[in-house]
Design a protein around this motif. Structure first.
Motif, PDB file in Angstrom:
ATOM      1  N   ARG A 152     -29.577 -56.472   7.073  1.00 42.59           N
ATOM      2  CA  ARG A 152     -29.184 -57.105   5.810  1.00 42.59           C
ATOM      3  C   ARG A 152     -30.308 -57.993   5.295  1.00 42.59           C
ATOM      4  NH1 ARG A 152     -23.745 -60.388   4.070  1.00 42.59           N
ATOM      5  NH2 ARG A 152     -24.380 -60.609   1.911  1.00 42.59           N
ATOM      6  N   HIS A 153     -30.897 -58.767   6.177  1.00 46.15           N
ATOM      7  CA  HIS A 153     -32.009 -59.636   5.797  1.00 46.15           C
ATOM      8  C   HIS A 153     -33.188 -58.806   5.272  1.00 46.15           C
ATOM      9  CE1 HIS A 153     -34.678 -63.090   5.899  1.00 46.15           C
ATOM     10  NE2 HIS A 153     -35.540 -62.350   6.558  1.00 46.15           N
ATOM     11  N   GLU A 154     -33.522 -57.723   5.965  1.00 49.81           N
ATOM     12  CA  GLU A 154     -34.627 -56.857   5.543  1.00 49.81           C
ATOM     13  C   GLU A 154     -34.365 -56.234   4.169  1.00 49.81           C
ATOM     14  OE1 GLU A 154     -35.179 -53.891   8.549  1.00 49.81           O
ATOM     15  OE2 GLU A 154     -36.004 -55.316   9.993  1.00 49.81           O
ATOM     16  N   VAL A 155     -33.181 -55.669   3.997  1.00 51.85           N
ATOM     17  CA  VAL A 155     -32.850 -54.993   2.739  1.00 51.85           C
ATOM     18  C   VAL A 155     -32.798 -55.997   1.590  1.00 51.85           C
ATOM     19  CG1 VAL A 155     -31.033 -53.719   1.505  1.00 51.85           C
ATOM     20  CG2 VAL A 155     -31.716 -53.013   3.803  1.00 51.85           C
ATOM     21  N   ASP A 156     -32.156 -57.122   1.799  1.00 49.98           N
ATOM     22  CA  ASP A 156     -32.084 -58.137   0.747  1.00 49.98           C
ATOM     23  C   ASP A 156     -33.481 -58.626   0.347  1.00 49.98           C
ATOM     24  OD1 ASP A 156     -29.334 -57.948   0.694  1.00 49.98           O
ATOM     25  OD2 ASP A 156     -28.979 -59.843   1.752  1.00 49.98           O
ATOM     26  N   GLY A 157     -34.366 -58.738   1.315  1.00 47.59           N
ATOM     27  CA  GLY A 157     -35.729 -59.178   1.017  1.00 47.59           C
ATOM     28  C   GLY A 157     -36.584 -58.114   0.366  1.00 47.59           C
ATOM     29  N   ARG A 158     -36.367 -56.861   0.721  1.00 52.52           N
ATOM     30  CA  ARG A 158     -37.182 -55.760   0.219  1.00 52.52           C
ATOM     31  C   ARG A 158     -36.837 -55.400  -1.227  1.00 52.52           C
ATOM     32  NH1 ARG A 158     -38.860 -52.270   4.089  1.00 52.52           N
ATOM     33  NH2 ARG A 158     -36.858 -52.439   5.135  1.00 52.52           N
ATOM     34  N   TYR A 159     -35.589 -55.425  -1.573  1.00 50.08           N
ATOM     35  CA  TYR A 159     -35.158 -54.951  -2.901  1.00 50.08           C
ATOM     36  C   TYR A 159     -35.008 -56.119  -3.879  1.00 50.08           C
ATOM     37  CZ  TYR A 159     -34.837 -50.461  -0.777  1.00 50.08           C
ATOM     38  OH  TYR A 159     -35.165 -49.300  -0.131  1.00 50.08           O
ATOM     39  N   LEU A 169     -39.766 -57.945 -12.427  1.00 51.73           N
ATOM     40  CA  LEU A 169     -40.935 -57.218 -12.931  1.00 51.73           C
ATOM     41  C   LEU A 169     -42.269 -57.749 -12.398  1.00 51.73           C
ATOM     42  CD1 LEU A 169     -39.838 -56.485 -16.611  1.00 51.73           C
ATOM     43  CD2 LEU A 169     -39.863 -54.915 -14.663  1.00 51.73           C
ATOM     44  N   PRO A 170     -42.476 -59.052 -12.318  1.00 53.35           N
ATOM     45  CA  PRO A 170     -43.784 -59.533 -11.833  1.00 53.35           C
ATOM     46  C   PRO A 170     -44.113 -59.117 -10.395  1.00 53.35           C
ATOM     47  CG  PRO A 170     -42.617 -61.305 -12.954  1.00 53.35           C
ATOM     48  CD  PRO A 170     -41.643 -60.166 -12.783  1.00 53.35           C
ATOM     49  N   THR A 171     -43.097 -58.798  -9.589  1.00 55.69           N
ATOM     50  CA  THR A 171     -43.350 -58.447  -8.184  1.00 55.69           C
ATOM     51  C   THR A 171     -43.147 -56.967  -7.877  1.00 55.69           C
ATOM     52  OG1 THR A 171     -41.078 -58.965  -7.533  1.00 55.69           O
ATOM     53  CG2 THR A 171     -42.688 -60.766  -7.411  1.00 55.69           C
ATOM     54  N   LEU A 172     -42.753 -56.180  -8.874  1.00 54.18           N
ATOM     55  CA  LEU A 172     -42.406 -54.783  -8.606  1.00 54.18           C
ATOM     56  C   LEU A 172     -43.551 -53.952  -8.044  1.00 54.18           C
ATOM     57  CD1 LEU A 172     -39.950 -53.478 -11.331  1.00 54.18           C
ATOM     58  CD2 LEU A 172     -39.567 -53.783  -8.894  1.00 54.18           C
ATOM     59  N   VAL A 173     -44.774 -54.227  -8.442  1.00 54.23           N
ATOM     60  CA  VAL A 173     -45.903 -53.468  -7.896  1.00 54.23           C
ATOM     61  C   VAL A 173     -45.928 -53.620  -6.379  1.00 54.23           C
ATOM     62  CG1 VAL A 173     -48.433 -53.386  -7.763  1.00 54.23           C
ATOM     63  CG2 VAL A 173     -47.308 -53.470  -9.993  1.00 54.23           C
ATOM     64  N   PHE A 174     -45.702 -54.832  -5.905  1.00 53.53           N
ATOM     65  CA  PHE A 174     -45.696 -55.088  -4.462  1.00 53.53           C
ATOM     66  C   PHE A 174     -44.464 -54.495  -3.783  1.00 53.53           C
ATOM     67  CE2 PHE A 174     -48.190 -58.411  -6.501  1.00 53.53           C
ATOM     68  CZ  PHE A 174     -49.405 -58.227  -5.864  1.00 53.53           C
ATOM     69  N   VAL A 175     -43.324 -54.584  -4.457  1.00 53.43           N
ATOM     70  CA  VAL A 175     -42.095 -53.985  -3.929  1.00 53.43           C
ATOM     71  C   VAL A 175     -42.288 -52.479  -3.775  1.00 53.43           C
ATOM     72  CG1 VAL A 175     -39.669 -53.477  -4.440  1.00 53.43           C
ATOM     73  CG2 VAL A 175     -40.573 -55.785  -4.830  1.00 53.43           C
ATOM     74  N   PHE A 176     -42.806 -51.838  -4.817  1.00 51.62           N
ATOM     75  CA  PHE A 176     -43.015 -50.391  -4.762  1.00 51.62           C
ATOM     76  C   PHE A 176     -44.038 -50.014  -3.699  1.00 51.62           C
ATOM     77  CE2 PHE A 176     -41.505 -49.914  -9.391  1.00 51.62           C
ATOM     78  CZ  PHE A 176     -40.213 -49.657  -8.974  1.00 51.62           C
ATOM     79  N   ALA A 177     -45.061 -50.806  -3.536  1.00 53.89           N
ATOM     80  CA  ALA A 177     -46.055 -50.516  -2.492  1.00 53.89           C
ATOM     81  C   ALA A 177     -45.391 -50.528  -1.118  1.00 53.89           C
ATOM     82  CB  ALA A 177     -47.194 -51.527  -2.543  1.00 53.89           C
TER      83      ALA A 177
END
Length: 108
Positions: free
Chosen positions: A59-66, A70-78
């Motif tokens: 839960r901690h991993e998923v909540d942190g990953r998703y 918009l300002p952080t999406l490049v890093f999220v997608f990476a």
């Protein structure tokens, strides 16, 4: 090196949301399968506590990953590409600079 275009067009936002949702559904589906398997092999109370601990970590991993900002999406997608929940092809429609940055970050 040129700065990445941090502005998101309407089309890019649509592509991003679709890709984000695809990756989330994939990971959640895999997590549900894993939980079903683990729950099916519960034999004693310690197994149940291990399952609880596993779920707490996930839960901690998923909540942190998703994190759909918009300002952080490049890093999220990476991170999602690097972890195998998304492919670069599924980001087609984003600005070439954003895709290049995502690809570069996956190699780090």
């Amino acid at each position: 090196m040129q700065a990445i275009n941090t502005e998101w067009t309407t089309t890019e936002e649509e592509v991003a949301k679709k890709a984000f949702d695809i990756a989330y559904k994939r990971e959640i589906s895999a997590l549900i399968d894993s939980v079903r398997y683990r729950a099916g092999s519960l034999a004693e109370i310690e197994d149940m506590w291990r399952l609880h601990d596993f779920l707490s970590v996930k839960r901690h991993e998923v909540d942190g990953r998703y994190d759909y900002r918009l300002p952080t999406l490049v890093f999220v997608f990476a991170g999602l590409v690097k972890d195998g929940w998304l492919s670069l092809n599924e980001l087609e429609g984003l600005n070439a600079d954003k895709i290049a940055k995502i690809a570069a970050l996956t190699c780090m």
